[in-house]
Design an enzyme around this catalytic site. Structure first.
Site, PDB file in Angstrom:
ATOM      1  N   PRO A 135       0.847  -1.196   0.000  1.00 36.21           N
ATOM      2  CA  PRO A 135       0.000   0.000   0.000  1.00 36.21           C
ATOM      3  C   PRO A 135       0.882   1.246   0.000  1.00 36.21           C
ATOM      4  O   PRO A 135       1.975   1.251   0.582  1.00 36.21           O
ATOM      5  CB  PRO A 135      -0.785  -0.105   1.314  1.00 36.21           C
ATOM      6  CG  PRO A 135      -0.662  -1.531   1.730  1.00 36.21           C
ATOM      7  CD  PRO A 135       0.658  -2.012   1.210  1.00 36.21           C
ATOM      8  N   LYS A 136       0.425   2.309  -0.647  1.00 34.80           N
ATOM      9  CA  LYS A 136       1.158   3.570  -0.635  1.00 34.80           C
ATOM     10  C   LYS A 136       0.597   4.446   0.488  1.00 34.80           C
ATOM     11  O   LYS A 136      -0.507   4.966   0.387  1.00 34.80           O
ATOM     12  CB  LYS A 136       1.046   4.297  -1.977  1.00 34.80           C
ATOM     13  CG  LYS A 136       1.952   5.522  -2.055  1.00 34.80           C
ATOM     14  CD  LYS A 136       1.875   6.179  -3.418  1.00 34.80           C
ATOM     15  CE  LYS A 136       2.862   7.343  -3.499  1.00 34.80           C
ATOM     16  NZ  LYS A 136       2.642   8.357  -2.458  1.00 34.80           N
TER      17      LYS A 136
END
Length: 367
Positions: free
Chosen positions: A38-39
């Site tokens: 995930p960013k």
């Protein structure tokens, strides 16, 4: 402090790509494919820990330690290795989603306010890479090895410290891309499993949401290189109408060539107006006089930066590109696409914006 990797260190960076990439294109006999994460939408932060001595460094190597005492305390806990260098993100969450605006409030000169915010809106550290453990420099090792070592090092992290989720499955990464935005995340990052840690190089890939919206141009700021002889537009102030019919500031559009800055300045002069002819007139007048509302025009990162603006009659509509929202505003600078003479400003409302499906941040952190 005596570590195998010492500050200052610039973190490894990412370049934008369209769509989640195919891991098969990243071939390697020993460590093939990509690792997807995930960013996180927070402050990039390198942690340097040598016993009780902990230093937090920002993306541009500036110290963050004094602003996040609760993060420092968590990193001193037994669940974090005694001597290590970690790469990750500092985030603040509220009601099950990340809150970047709340996180920004932590960069404050007053120690009393920092302490108060550490209690009321505590930050967390999400680790996603390791550069050193004990006396061992891991930065030259492949990511596949570094991730294995990181998982072992943070097998039982303390409260306030998290190990980011990962997957090598492209389909799962695409699912995260669609779901996790509802928890305030910023997209997905892809990292070659064969890759060493490369400071200040765009060796990773980031995939972010790409959307457009039609918005009202309500004002502009001059460029820092603007002069009386050659006025240059710096940024457009963008707005949308809310349900009550009020014109709300939603962000800015910038990044023009010098030639285009001059053209835009000339093009917008017929729309220049005074405070009495603009919905933001009161705000503009107070700002100009140095009143309390002027605080809205002071940069948190550069107190000396001039953010004063010129009002424009809200008669022109522009299509802009954006990635995602932070509350009621664009999270990042919007990209100018084209003028929309076919749109009425009054039709530019929040209803056109795509609402991400709600998703609980705890589900992301505990996966």
């Amino acid at each position: 402090m005596d570590l195998p990797v010492m500050p200052p260190v610039q973190p490894m960076l990412a370049k934008s790509v369209k769509g989640v990439p195919d891991p098969a294109t990243f071939t390697d006999d020993e460590h093939p494919g990509l690792l997807f994460e995930p960013k996180w939408d927070g402050f990039r932060c390198l942690v340097f820990k040598d016993g009780d001595e902990v230093e937090l460094a920002s993306r541009n190597t500036k110290p963050l330690t004094r602003y996040f005492p609760e993060v420092v305390a968590a990193l001193r806990s037994p669940g974090v290795p005694e001597r290590c260098v970690l790469d990750g993100e500092i985030v603040v969450a509220h009601d099950g989603r990340l809150e970047f605006d709340t996180l920004q409030e932590r960069i404050h000169p007053a120690e009393s306010r920092v302490s108060m915010l550490a209690e009321t809106t505590p930050a967390r550290y999400v680790a996603f890479d390791v550069l050193a453990l004990g006396d061992e420099d891991l930065s030259t090792h492949p990511l596949a090895v570094r991730r294995e070592r990181l998982e072992a090092a943070l097998s039982s992290p303390p409260d306030g410290v998290h190990l980011t989720r990962t997957t090598t499955d492209r389909a799962v990464a695409e699912q995260w891309f669609e779901q996790f935005e509802g928890a305030g995340l910023d997209g997905v990052v892809a990292k070659p499993l064969r890759g060493a840690y490369e400071p200040n190089k765009r060796a990773m890939l980031k995939i972010k949401h790409d959307r457009t919206a039609d918005v009202v141009v309500a004002g502009y700021r001059l460029h820092k290189n603007s002069t009386e002889e050659r006025p240059l537009l710096g940024s457009l102030l963008l707005a949308l109408y809310d349900d009550a019919g009020s014109l709300r500031h939603i962000g800015v559009s910038a990044s023009f060539t010098e030639k285009r800055r001059g053209e835009l300045y000339d093009e917008l002069q017929p729309l220049v107006c005074g405070p009495e002819d603009h919905p933001w007139g009161a705000w503009s007048e107070v700002t100009a006089s140095g009143g309390k509302a002027a605080q809205a025009n002071v940069s948190r990162w550069n107190a000396g930066k001039d953010l004063s603006f010129q009002l424009l009659r809200p008669e022109r509509v522009v299509e802009v590109g954006y990635d995602h929202m932070e509350g009621e505003r664009f999270r990042h600078t919007a990209q100018f696409k084209r003028w929309r003479p076919d749109r009425e400003p009054s039709s530019c409302t929040y209803e056109q914006l795509e609402e991400p499906v709600s998703y609980d941040l705890d589900e992301v952190l505990s996966g």
